[in-house]
Each structure stands twice: as structure tokens, then as C-alpha cells.
Design an enzyme around this catalytic site. Structure first.
Site, PDB file in Angstrom:
ATOM      1  N   LYS A 194      57.743  64.057  49.946  1.00  0.00           N
ATOM      2  CA  LYS A 194      57.861  62.277  49.803  1.00  0.00           C
ATOM      3  C   LYS A 194      58.557  61.385  48.140  1.00  0.00           C
ATOM      4  O   LYS A 194      59.518  60.748  48.590  1.00  0.00           O
ATOM      5  CB  LYS A 194      56.551  61.829  49.237  1.00  0.00           C
ATOM      6  CG  LYS A 194      55.125  62.522  50.089  1.00  0.00           C
ATOM      7  CD  LYS A 194      55.626  61.235  50.910  1.00  0.00           C
ATOM      8  CE  LYS A 194      54.638  61.005  51.931  1.00  0.00           C
ATOM      9  NZ  LYS A 194      54.297  60.218  52.556  1.00  0.00           N
ATOM     10  N   LEU A 216      45.498  54.307  56.349  1.00  0.00           N
ATOM     11  CA  LEU A 216      46.657  53.392  55.761  1.00  0.00           C
ATOM     12  C   LEU A 216      47.063  52.887  57.268  1.00  0.00           C
ATOM     13  O   LEU A 216      47.700  51.800  57.032  1.00  0.00           O
ATOM     14  CB  LEU A 216      47.883  53.714  54.745  1.00  0.00           C
ATOM     15  CG  LEU A 216      47.105  54.908  53.698  1.00  0.00           C
ATOM     16  CD1 LEU A 216      48.873  55.278  52.385  1.00  0.00           C
ATOM     17  CD2 LEU A 216      46.680  53.230  52.652  1.00  0.00           C
ATOM     18  N   TYR A 264      54.239  68.846  50.021  1.00  0.00           N
ATOM     19  CA  TYR A 264      54.293  67.587  50.137  1.00  0.00           C
ATOM     20  C   TYR A 264      54.822  66.587  48.863  1.00  0.00           C
ATOM     21  O   TYR A 264      55.421  65.356  49.130  1.00  0.00           O
ATOM     22  CB  TYR A 264      52.673  67.074  49.855  1.00  0.00           C
ATOM     23  CG  TYR A 264      52.057  65.907  49.978  1.00  0.00           C
ATOM     24  CD1 TYR A 264      52.424  65.166  51.067  1.00  0.00           C
ATOM     25  CD2 TYR A 264      52.111  65.053  48.723  1.00  0.00           C
ATOM     26  CE1 TYR A 264      51.757  63.342  51.529  1.00  0.00           C
ATOM     27  CE2 TYR A 264      51.949  63.715  48.788  1.00  0.00           C
ATOM     28  CZ  TYR A 264      51.353  62.993  49.865  1.00  0.00           C
ATOM     29  OH  TYR A 264      50.880  61.515  49.668  1.00  0.00           O
ATOM     30  N   SER A 288      54.518  58.808  48.170  1.00  0.00           N
ATOM     31  CA  SER A 288      53.697  58.489  47.592  1.00  0.00           C
ATOM     32  C   SER A 288      54.152  58.170  46.152  1.00  0.00           C
ATOM     33  O   SER A 288      54.916  58.605  45.816  1.00  0.00           O
ATOM     34  CB  SER A 288      52.705  59.664  47.852  1.00  0.00           C
ATOM     35  OG  SER A 288      51.531  60.119  47.032  1.00  0.00           O
ATOM     36  N   ASP A 297      50.957  57.207  67.446  1.00  0.00           N
ATOM     37  CA  ASP A 297      50.176  58.255  66.668  1.00  0.00           C
ATOM     38  C   ASP A 297      49.570  59.418  67.800  1.00  0.00           C
ATOM     39  O   ASP A 297      49.550  58.754  68.760  1.00  0.00           O
ATOM     40  CB  ASP A 297      48.570  57.104  66.297  1.00  0.00           C
ATOM     41  CG  ASP A 297      47.737  58.307  64.486  1.00  0.00           C
ATOM     42  OD1 ASP A 297      48.071  59.809  64.990  1.00  0.00           O
ATOM     43  OD2 ASP A 297      48.038  57.726  63.496  1.00  0.00           O
TER      44      ASP A 297
END
Length: 269
Positions: free
Chosen positions: A159, A19, A155, A142, A38
Site C-alpha cells: 500500500k 468497499l 500489505y 490504505s 471481481d
């Protein structure tokens, strides 16, 4: 492209692939000067070379929040300002067959990358924006943070926290004309699903991922597969003046998944 970001400077974390790379390409194509970071040095350097002088890559490990600040400083020093901050870097964590089997070994790493880095990026960008007329901050969450489900519980928790943080900080920063919004992708084909496979599944990652993708397809009202470009289009909206009266929102890019389960209809014969 419509050059909607001419004269704008953007910072994007996690920009070397998936993304993030889609966001870097789209913002640059729309006229923005982009500084992105990154841990993937090879991928980041290649993408910067592909785009040319309007893109600068820095190796950035967002678990070190000083490196996030360095992205903001580089944007200001190299291009003269910062108008858009995209906190995109994220990891899935390991998917265990049952939560009872989860040793929580990756909890700190997931939270540092998925939540603390978002908070640090928001803070560092806002510190510049408050002195320069505002700006737009876009946080990647997400549908896993919106919709409950099994698997990758750390996770999902990280989020969900990004969503609450985004809404809360949007209220505070609105005074300074800083808009803070979140994008919640779902069912977008990137490497993050495969990376969530546990060690015992690594030998059959393709089969593992296809099972996940098939479940996603069954749960998704729109049958077209989502793409990186769909997410980039949403980010472009939040980055431009088209969203000048929008803050504190969470936009799912998921083909309708979080809206509800698909209703199976039988055609009359």
C-alpha cells in the site's frame, strides 16, 4: 443523489463486495455506467442485476493483467468510452503474531493484487484517456501504507508502494489532463480484517477482529465508525470536475487516525 456522473463511464476492480460494491452502487446512483470486475462471480452477478442495464460485471482475476485490460475494453465497447478508473481490488495477506514468524508465502500474491494490478489498471485506462481528453484515475491504498505499525508487513509495503506510484504517475499523466489520486481508508468495517487472520486464529475470528477494531477505536480521534459510504463519497469527489485541479494527492478516510494519537483530556471538576 445529485447525478454528478451523468454521461460518465467508470471501471471498478474488486467491485462485488465491501468497499468496491459501495463504489459501484454510488457511481451508478450518480448516473454513471459502470463496468466492474471481481473473482466473486455470484456476488458480482447479483450486484449487476440489482443495478440494471447501466452495470456490467465481468469475472476478473486481477493477478492476470490481461483481464484488467478486458474491463477497460468492455467499457469502451459497451458504453462508448472511459472517464473514471478505480483500482480498488486488494487483499490483506496473513497476519502473523510476529514478523519473525512470517514465511512470506503470500508476498507475490499480495504484490500482484495490491500493486501490479493498480499499475496495470492505471496504464490501461490512461492509454484510452490520452486519446480522449483525459480522465480521472483513483487508486485505493490504505492508512497502513502511510502509518507504520506491526502486523501484515507485506500489505503495508504494497500500500505504501501504491502511494508512491500514484504520485509519480500523476506527474507524468498530468500532461494529458489525466488526474491520478489515491484514497487511504482506515477503520472501515469490511471483511478484510477477518481475512487477515492466520490459520491458528481462524477458529476465533470474531474475537480476533474485535481486538483489532477496539485498537482502531482507541487510536481514532473521531469516534464515529467509518463506513463504505464515506469512502464512496471521497471517490465521487475525485471522479467529478469538483476535483479538476487536484492530482497526485492521497486522501485518508480514517477519522483522523493518521493525524496523530488521541490526546486524553481530563475534565476539570
Amino acid at each position: 443523489m445529485s447525478s454528478e456522473l451523468d454521461g460518465k463511464v467508470a471501471v471498478i476492480t474488486g467491485g462485488a463486495g465491501g468497499l468496491g460494491a459501495g463504489l459501484v452502487r454510488r457511481f451508478a446512483a450518480e448516473g454513471a455506467k459502470v463496468v466492474f470486475g471481481d473473482v466473486d462471480e455470484r456476488g458480482g452477478a447479483a450486484l449487476a442485476a440489482e443495478i440494471g442495464p447501466n452495470a456490467v460485471f465481468l469475472r476478473t482475476d486481477v493477478t492476470d493483467i490481461e483481464q484488467i485490460g478486458a474491463l477497460v475494453d468492455t467499457a469502451v465497447q459497451r458504453f462508448g468510452g472511459l472517464h473514471v478508473m478505480v483500482n480498488n481490488a486488494g487483499v490483506s495477506g496473513t497476519m502473523h503474531r510476529r514478523f519473525l514468524d512470517d514465511d512470506l508465502a503470500d508476498f507475490d500474491t499480495v504484490m500482484r493484487i495490491n500493486l501490479r494490478a493498480v499499475m496495470a489498471g492505471t496504464r490501461d485506462a490512461a492509454r484510452h484517456m490520452v486519446e480522449h481528453g483525459g480522465g480521472s484515475i483513483i487508486n485505493l491504498t490504505s492508512i497502513g501504507g502511510i502509518q507504520a505499525g506491526g502486523g501484515v508487513q507485506t500489505y503495508r509495503a504494497s500500500k505504501a508502494a501504491v502511494i508512491q506510484f500514484t504520485k509519480s504517475v500523476a506527474i507524468e499523466l498530468a500532461y494529458y489532463e489525466i488526474r491520478v489520486n489515491a484514497i487511504a481508508p482506515g477503520n472501515i468495517r469490511t471483511a478484510i480484517v477477518a481475512k487477515s487472520a492466520s490459520a491458528e486464529d481462524r477458529g476465533r475470528v470474531a474475537e480476533f477482529e474485535e481486538k483489532i477494531r477496539e485498537q482502531m477505536r482507541q487510536d481514532r480521534p473521531l469516534k464515529r465508525e467509518g463506513t463504505v459510504d464515506d469512502v464512496a463519497e471521497a471517490a465521487l469527489y475525485f471522479a467529478t470536475d469538483r476535483s479538476r485541479y487536484v492530482t497526485g494527492t492521497v486522501l485518508p478516510i480514517d477519522g483522523g487516525t493518521v493525524a496523530g494519537k488521541v490526546i486524553v483530556r481530563k475534565e476539570k471538576t
